[in-house]
Scaffold this motif. Structure first.
Motif, PDB file in Angstrom:
ATOM      1  N   ASP A  58       0.809  -1.227   0.000  1.00 44.37           N
ATOM      2  CA  ASP A  58       0.000   0.000   0.000  1.00 44.37           C
ATOM      3  C   ASP A  58       0.839   1.272   0.000  1.00 44.37           C
ATOM      4  O   ASP A  58       0.663   2.153   0.858  1.00 44.37           O
ATOM      5  CB  ASP A  58      -0.985  -0.032   1.184  1.00 44.37           C
ATOM      6  CG  ASP A  58      -1.965  -1.189   1.044  1.00 44.37           C
ATOM      7  OD1 ASP A  58      -1.585  -2.334   1.363  1.00 44.37           O
ATOM      8  OD2 ASP A  58      -3.080  -0.953   0.572  1.00 44.37           O
ATOM      9  N   PHE A  86      -8.745  -9.046  -3.688  1.00 41.02           N
ATOM     10  CA  PHE A  86      -8.301  -7.645  -3.776  1.00 41.02           C
ATOM     11  C   PHE A  86      -9.016  -6.709  -2.811  1.00 41.02           C
ATOM     12  O   PHE A  86      -8.564  -5.598  -2.577  1.00 41.02           O
ATOM     13  CB  PHE A  86      -8.491  -7.135  -5.209  1.00 41.02           C
ATOM     14  CG  PHE A  86      -7.827  -8.013  -6.228  1.00 41.02           C
ATOM     15  CD1 PHE A  86      -6.446  -8.027  -6.334  1.00 41.02           C
ATOM     16  CD2 PHE A  86      -8.570  -8.844  -7.050  1.00 41.02           C
ATOM     17  CE1 PHE A  86      -5.809  -8.855  -7.252  1.00 41.02           C
ATOM     18  CE2 PHE A  86      -7.952  -9.676  -7.969  1.00 41.02           C
ATOM     19  CZ  PHE A  86      -6.569  -9.676  -8.068  1.00 41.02           C
ATOM     20  N   HIS A 128      -3.758  -3.858   2.413  1.00 36.53           N
ATOM     21  CA  HIS A 128      -5.111  -3.392   2.084  1.00 36.53           C
ATOM     22  C   HIS A 128      -5.876  -2.729   3.231  1.00 36.53           C
ATOM     23  O   HIS A 128      -6.406  -1.645   3.063  1.00 36.53           O
ATOM     24  CB  HIS A 128      -5.934  -4.537   1.491  1.00 36.53           C
ATOM     25  CG  HIS A 128      -7.275  -4.135   0.988  1.00 36.53           C
ATOM     26  ND1 HIS A 128      -7.433  -3.197  -0.013  1.00 36.53           N
ATOM     27  CD2 HIS A 128      -8.530  -4.533   1.330  1.00 36.53           C
ATOM     28  CE1 HIS A 128      -8.734  -3.047  -0.261  1.00 36.53           C
ATOM     29  NE2 HIS A 128      -9.413  -3.836   0.543  1.00 36.53           N
ATOM     30  N   HIS A 136      -2.953  -9.526  -1.487  1.00 39.16           N
ATOM     31  CA  HIS A 136      -3.185  -8.118  -1.128  1.00 39.16           C
ATOM     32  C   HIS A 136      -4.195  -7.944   0.013  1.00 39.16           C
ATOM     33  O   HIS A 136      -3.890  -7.352   1.043  1.00 39.16           O
ATOM     34  CB  HIS A 136      -3.636  -7.302  -2.339  1.00 39.16           C
ATOM     35  CG  HIS A 136      -3.916  -5.881  -1.996  1.00 39.16           C
ATOM     36  ND1 HIS A 136      -2.955  -5.052  -1.461  1.00 39.16           N
ATOM     37  CD2 HIS A 136      -5.044  -5.128  -2.058  1.00 39.16           C
ATOM     38  CE1 HIS A 136      -3.478  -3.857  -1.215  1.00 39.16           C
ATOM     39  NE2 HIS A 136      -4.744  -3.885  -1.565  1.00 39.16           N
ATOM     40  N   ASP A 189      -1.013  -2.499  -4.335  1.00 45.62           N
ATOM     41  CA  ASP A 189      -1.344  -1.066  -4.197  1.00 45.62           C
ATOM     42  C   ASP A 189      -0.140  -0.119  -4.235  1.00 45.62           C
ATOM     43  O   ASP A 189       0.101   0.661  -3.305  1.00 45.62           O
ATOM     44  CB  ASP A 189      -2.203  -0.812  -2.945  1.00 45.62           C
ATOM     45  CG  ASP A 189      -3.666  -1.193  -3.164  1.00 45.62           C
ATOM     46  OD1 ASP A 189      -3.982  -1.733  -4.247  1.00 45.62           O
ATOM     47  OD2 ASP A 189      -4.470  -0.950  -2.255  1.00 45.62           O
ATOM     48  N   ASN A 210      -6.041  -4.016  -5.281  1.00 45.54           N
ATOM     49  CA  ASN A 210      -7.274  -3.518  -5.905  1.00 45.54           C
ATOM     50  C   ASN A 210      -7.030  -2.238  -6.706  1.00 45.54           C
ATOM     51  O   ASN A 210      -7.709  -1.989  -7.708  1.00 45.54           O
ATOM     52  CB  ASN A 210      -8.372  -3.292  -4.860  1.00 45.54           C
ATOM     53  CG  ASN A 210      -7.954  -2.377  -3.737  1.00 45.54           C
ATOM     54  OD1 ASN A 210      -6.882  -2.568  -3.153  1.00 45.54           O
ATOM     55  ND2 ASN A 210      -8.769  -1.395  -3.418  1.00 45.54           N
ATOM     56  N   HIS A 211      -6.026  -1.451  -6.310  1.00 45.87           N
ATOM     57  CA  HIS A 211      -5.784  -0.214  -7.066  1.00 45.87           C
ATOM     58  C   HIS A 211      -5.074  -0.473  -8.396  1.00 45.87           C
ATOM     59  O   HIS A 211      -5.252   0.300  -9.339  1.00 45.87           O
ATOM     60  CB  HIS A 211      -5.042   0.803  -6.190  1.00 45.87           C
ATOM     61  CG  HIS A 211      -5.967   1.409  -5.173  1.00 45.87           C
ATOM     62  ND1 HIS A 211      -6.691   2.560  -5.424  1.00 45.87           N
ATOM     63  CD2 HIS A 211      -6.334   0.987  -3.947  1.00 45.87           C
ATOM     64  CE1 HIS A 211      -7.451   2.819  -4.374  1.00 45.87           C
ATOM     65  NE2 HIS A 211      -7.254   1.879  -3.463  1.00 45.87           N
TER      66      HIS A 211
HETATM   67 ZN    ZN Z   1      -5.968  -2.216  -1.331  1.00 49.46          ZN
END
Ligand code: ZN
Length: 368
Positions: A101, A278, A314, A230, A137, A172-173
């Motif tokens: 992250d 994610f 995350h 993640h 991320d 997820n990003h």
């Molecule tokens: Zn994330």
């Protein structure tokens, strides 16, 4: 290891032009690499202008080009072909460093790696045969995304020559950017895209080096009895009875799908959805969406993948910490805020937290 040969570029043409519609902003960014039929176009953003150089392929395996604004003292190299199948199962390894992250916070990412013994003052790899893992991320929020990408790409190559590795896992990003959801990218990247006369999504599409590189990354990585992902693995994922390799391939093969198409397939909807790899947050707190996982449920996940610990980012914590007597390790410690954050060194059976200044403490005093 593939033999890599430095290719001297044959043609280098520089175009400089001003974009009339956009107010020039005082910053420099790049390089961005766009593939052409017989070579690459290397673009930089320089205070509202585009600087563009073209390099031709001539059958070699690597292309080297000058750094920012054609600075000959700084060069970048990219392989012509990116392996899209990095191994996702690694045997016991003596040293691993993991953080997650980073969200565009390039300055503190560099500070963390320097003070944890991963890179030196000149940002060169000094982690020997260690494995550096970025647990998702890199993208969104901050303004140093390009700087982080090039640092990691350079370290990937350097690490290899020491028998080490850099492994980036998708967060997820990254998925959002690859699915053309650019809502969380800093405004500067929209400006860069406009200046290049492109849509923001084109900065990372399949015809770019960043895009190909990102699409080659895995979602899950198992090293001996440690599993890195993640957000986390829910029991709903276990019910699908998929292997690590099957999950990695399902993500890679469907990463271009839009949300509507994903929703038509139960497995994909789960993998990319809120109980997927994610976005899942059920290890951390109970909400309407996420009932908190029990230790019995969590043990079924460990058994399914034959691991002892799962390491996730995350869900941001104050510090790196453990849950279920060390079986879950949460490494997102807030690097995204730009003034704090930690990384975790795993050396044989020692788990040591490093803060930004290099101050160390043992992980196992940090059970939530
Ligand atoms: Zn994330």
């Amino acid at each position: 290891m593939k033999k890599r040969i430095i290719l001297l570029h044959i043609i280098s043409i520089t175009f400089v032009f001003l974009s009339a519609q956009i107010t020039p902003q005082k910053f420099i960014d790049g390089p961005y690499i766009f593939y052409l039929e017989n070579g690459i176009s290397v673009k930089y953003y320089n205070n509202g202008k585009t600087i563009s150089n073209i390099y031709k392929f001539n059958g070699e395996q690597e292309i080297t080009f000058n750094g920012l604004l054609n600075d000959k003292n700084c060069t970048y190299s990219i392989p012509q072909n990116i392996s899209d199948n990095p191994n996702d199962l690694i045997g016991k390894h003596e040293k691993i460093f993991v953080c997650s992250d980073i969200h565009g916070q390039s300055k503190i990412f560099v500070e963390l790696l320097k003070n944890s013994g991963i890179i030196d003052e000149n940002r060169n790899w000094i982690f020997g045969n260690g494995i550096l893992i970025i647990d998702g991320d890199i993208f969104d929020r901050g303004v140093g995304v390009t700087e982080i990408l090039w640092l990691i790409i350079g370290l990937e190559k350097q690490a290899q020559s020491f028998g080490g590795e850099v492994r980036v896992l998708l967060g997820n990003h990254e998925i959002m950017v690859l699915q053309n959801d650019m809502r969380y990218l800093d405004e500067k990247y929209n400006l860069i895209a406009k200046t290049f006369e492109l849509e923001p999504k084109n900065l990372y599409d399949i015809n770019t080096f960043f895009g190909k590189w990102l699409r080659s990354k895995n979602t899950l990585l198992k090293i001996d009895k440690l599993l890195f992902v993640h957000a986390g693995i829910s029991t709903k994922i276990v019910e699908q009875n998929l292997s690590i390799n099957e999950i990695n391939n399902l993500v890679k093969n469907n990463i271009e799908l839009d949300r509507k198409s994903i929703k038509t397939n139960e497995t994909l909807n789960l993998i990319f959805g809120s109980f997927g790899l994610f976005w899942y947050r059920g290890y951390f707190y109970k909400t309407k969406r996420y009932p908190k996982i029990t230790i019995q449920e969590f043990e079924t996940i460990l058994t399914q993948f034959d691991v002892e610990k799962i390491i996730v980012g995350h869900t941001t914590q104050k510090n790196i910490l453990t849950i279920f007597d060390g079986k879950i390790i949460a490494v997102d410690s807030g690097l995204k805020y730009g003034d704090k954050g930690e990384g975790l060194l795993i050396e044989n059976n020692d788990f040591t937290i490093f803060d930004l200044k290099g101050k160390k403490k043992s992980l196992f005093n940090n059970e939530k």
